[in-house]
Design a protein around this motif. Structure first.
Motif: not given
Ligand code: SF4
Length: 379
Positions: A278-285
């Motif tokens: 499904g939807l995968n959101i990658i975001s940096c810290p």
């Protein structure tokens, strides 16, 4: 649950913190405040330290940051790591104020391009030795050195491991042993494979584990658990960082989540057979390098905007700056990385343009709808 048989790594010391050998697995974190804001960064370092962070990392990109770090040192009891990325020439200026230096081999070629890599590494080890600092060789999927990408086309894990092994070789040649290694990717499965491959070749070198840009809760924790459970349960991993996208006043939750994951694994409480399709959101810290304070809000707004698409196998990357932004968004279906006034948007690695912070969400929605429509017609 019998105790986990950890790899017999050597003992590395960052100040009075032992990493590796028979030391407990420590949890680290990183300040997301602007380093030149001494007040805010000292407060965040103390917040993280109070919650049990064994080490607190701070980004330094300039002489101004280096001077601020000297001030921060006086205002916190936390053990400090400086994140130098490509700015190894600032090492001598910051080493007296920290317990560990992190460099990214994938960025060391940006300066003094004709100077051999091992010379730059030798310089870092000399400075670390003179200041009783440990070193982390921090390899990251979003910024692997070009020569390794060429040597391992379409094999990012091979490229990361080879880069780490070569830099360990430089350390051996020099005779510097007070170092650890990290191999980070935003895909938990790649983190597992890269660290397993590295540990098979260098079981003596302590490993700092992390899923880079794991993103927003709860998925950031779930992705991290997937990797940590498979590695730590097999004795791989000596210190960890959970990279979560959080507002500054909640940054300490990285430490709490990290401690709970390690405690669960050591107690044999495994949770990670989740469905990551499904939807995968990658975001940096986020960190001091973030180009615009609206980054965390942007990441949260992207999550809220795209909930309707959760069933679709789409990866969206939201990055805070140009350090890992361009590289990390290359592998995503849709990618956003922040600039000071605009957000750069990519579709499958192709740059679409730069948009204002108030208009980029509409652009993203249009692109996402188009992507879903195209996929549905090809089903
Ligand atoms: S992408 Fe940039 S802002 Fe985000 S954590 Fe990495 S260096 Fe910091």
């Amino acid at each position: 649950m019998p105790p986990i048989q950890r790899n017999s790594t050597r003992a590395v010391y960052a100040g009075d913190l032992q990493i590796g050998s028979d030391a407990a697995i420590s949890v680290q974190s990183m300040c997301a405040t602007s380093t030149t804001d001494v007040e805010a960064t000292s407060a965040q370092a103390n917040q993280l330290n109070d919650q049990g962070a064994g080490l607190v990392r701070i980004a330094v990109d300039s002489a101004k940051d280096a001077d601020a770090l000297a001030e921060i040192r006086k205002r916190t009891k936390a053990r400090l790591v400086v994140d130098l990325q490509e700015h190894y020439r600032l090492a001598a200026r910051v080493a007296p104020h920290v317990d560990k230096l992190r460099y990214n081999p994938g960025h060391l070629h940006h300066h003094e391009r004709s100077r051999p890599m091992r010379d730059k590494v030798r310089e870092l080890t000399e400075i670390a030795g003179q200041n009783d600092c440990a070193i982390r060789i921090g390899v990251n999927c979003g910024s692997v050195a070009p020569e390794y990408d060429e040597r391992y086309p379409n094999d990012s894990i091979g490229a990361m491991v080879a880069c780490a092994i070569d830099h360990c070789g430089y350390m051996d040649e020099i005779g510097f042993e007070n170092f650890v290694v990290s191999l980070k990717d935003s895909d938990p499965a790649k983190v597992v494979e890269a660290n397993r491959c590295f540990a098979a070749e260098r079981p003596d070198v302590p490993l700092h584990l992390g899923v880079t840009e794991a993103g927003l809760l709860p998925f950031g924790e779930i992705k991290t658990r997937v990797a940590f459970e498979q590695l730590i349960s097999q004795g791989i991993g000596d210190t960890v960082r959970v990279s979560l996208t959080l507002p500054n006043d909640r940054k300490h939750e990285e430490v709490l989540v990290g401690k709970s994951i390690v405690a669960d694994i050591e107690a044999g409480r495994f949770r990670s057979v989740p469905d990551l399709s499904g939807l995968n959101i990658i975001s940096c810290p986020s960190c001091s390098r973030v180009e615009n304070e609206r980054f965390v809000d942007l990441a949260e707004n992207v999550r809220d905007l795209t909930r309707y698409a959760e069933a679709h196998d789409v990866t969206i990357a939201v990055m805070g700056c140009r350090v890992n932004g361009p590289g990390e968004t290359d592998d995503a279906d849709l990618g956003l990385w922040c600039g000071p006034r605009t957000v750069n948007v990519k579709r499958a690695g192709e740059k679409l343009g730069s948009y204002g912070y108030d208009e980029v969400l509409q652009v993203l929605k249009k692109e996402l709808d188009q992507l879903i429509a195209v996929r549905e017609t090809t089903l």
